[in-house]
Enzyme design. Sequence first.
Site, mmCIF file in Angstrom:
data_model
loop_
_atom_site.group_PDB
_atom_site.id
_atom_site.type_symbol
_atom_site.label_atom_id
_atom_site.label_comp_id
_atom_site.label_asym_id
_atom_site.label_seq_id
_atom_site.Cartn_x
_atom_site.Cartn_y
_atom_site.Cartn_z
ATOM 1 N N THR A 199 25.740 73.943 21.123
ATOM 2 C CA THR A 199 25.810 73.208 22.384
ATOM 3 C C THR A 199 26.732 73.964 23.343
ATOM 4 O OG1 THR A 199 27.660 71.794 21.682
ATOM 5 C CG2 THR A 199 25.423 71.016 21.196
ATOM 6 N N GLY A 200 26.460 73.815 24.631
ATOM 7 C CA GLY A 200 27.236 74.581 25.601
ATOM 8 C C GLY A 200 27.005 76.067 25.412
ATOM 9 N N GLY A 201 25.733 76.450 25.269
ATOM 10 C CA GLY A 201 25.419 77.826 24.914
ATOM 11 C C GLY A 201 25.008 78.721 26.063
ATOM 12 N N ILE A 250 31.915 81.195 25.348
ATOM 13 C CA ILE A 250 31.942 81.229 23.885
ATOM 14 C C ILE A 250 30.570 80.903 23.293
ATOM 15 C CG2 ILE A 250 32.883 80.040 21.859
ATOM 16 C CD1 ILE A 250 35.528 79.771 23.445
ATOM 17 N N GLY A 251 29.883 79.924 23.860
ATOM 18 C CA GLY A 251 28.579 79.535 23.324
ATOM 19 C C GLY A 251 27.565 80.651 23.403
ATOM 20 N N SER A 303 40.714 73.304 20.346
ATOM 21 C CA SER A 303 41.572 74.089 21.236
ATOM 22 C C SER A 303 42.986 74.047 20.693
ATOM 23 C CB SER A 303 41.547 73.477 22.650
ATOM 24 O OG SER A 303 42.585 73.998 23.454
ATOM 25 N N TYR A 317 42.586 65.841 28.280
ATOM 26 C CA TYR A 317 41.915 66.934 27.574
ATOM 27 C C TYR A 317 42.532 67.153 26.197
ATOM 28 C CZ TYR A 317 40.420 71.710 26.473
ATOM 29 O OH TYR A 317 39.912 72.823 25.841
#
Length: 251
Positions: free
Chosen positions: A12-14, A18-19, A139, A152
């Site tokens: 996900t978030g690719g 980083i993705g 994180s 966050y």
Amino acid sequence: MGKLDGKIALITGGSDGIGLATAQRFIAEGAEHVFITGRRQQALDDAVKKIGVKNVTAVQGDTSNMADLDKLFNVIQKEKGRLDIIFANAATCTFAPLGTITEKHFDDTFNVNVKGVLFTVQNALPLLVDGGSIILNASTSSIQGDPALSVYCATKAAVRSFARCWTVDLKERKIRVNTLSPGAIDTPLLRSLGTSEEENKMFMASWQAATPMNRIGTPDEIAKVVVFLASDDSSYVTGIELFVDGGLAQI
């Protein structure tokens, strides 16, 4: 022989950062097929071009939206019928000092970083093979107090807690669940946190100075660690939080 030969993966978030780097690494390590998600169709299209192979499927959607998740897993079911690896990487981050936090800021951050991770993994379970690997992207903020980032930081602590609990929940299926916690990594998200280019440069310089290795990390350096956690190289590793931060949160 690649470390991920024959594996089916979801990232996900690719679409960038980083993705995207992880999708490229997965393909290089022999993954049979990689599914990537993102909210922006154009960014996904560009990512597929950068990866440059046919065994990548981009599915537009928001991981915090249940209808979008249903669409995603319907596509995976139809195209491949299983998953071996899940990298829950999609996240959002904006500054809001205590005293200025709005309900919208809280909801937007928790919806993507916590709700999205939870329901991505839960909805994927029928497709995830026994012995599969789940990697949650957290994180250094999971253990640090960062100014103006309390919401966050709380989301990333929640992600870390998910990994502990799901390790126990899924042990009978021999599914490993691990948390990856990057430090300051040179991604579009990191470079967009400030309100101006000058402020972004200031943030980057401060993170570099706070890192014992005296530099910002690269997305590919994170991707290599995701490959480790996804592969049999980490066959006796589960429930951990692996910091890839140049020492930022360690010293």
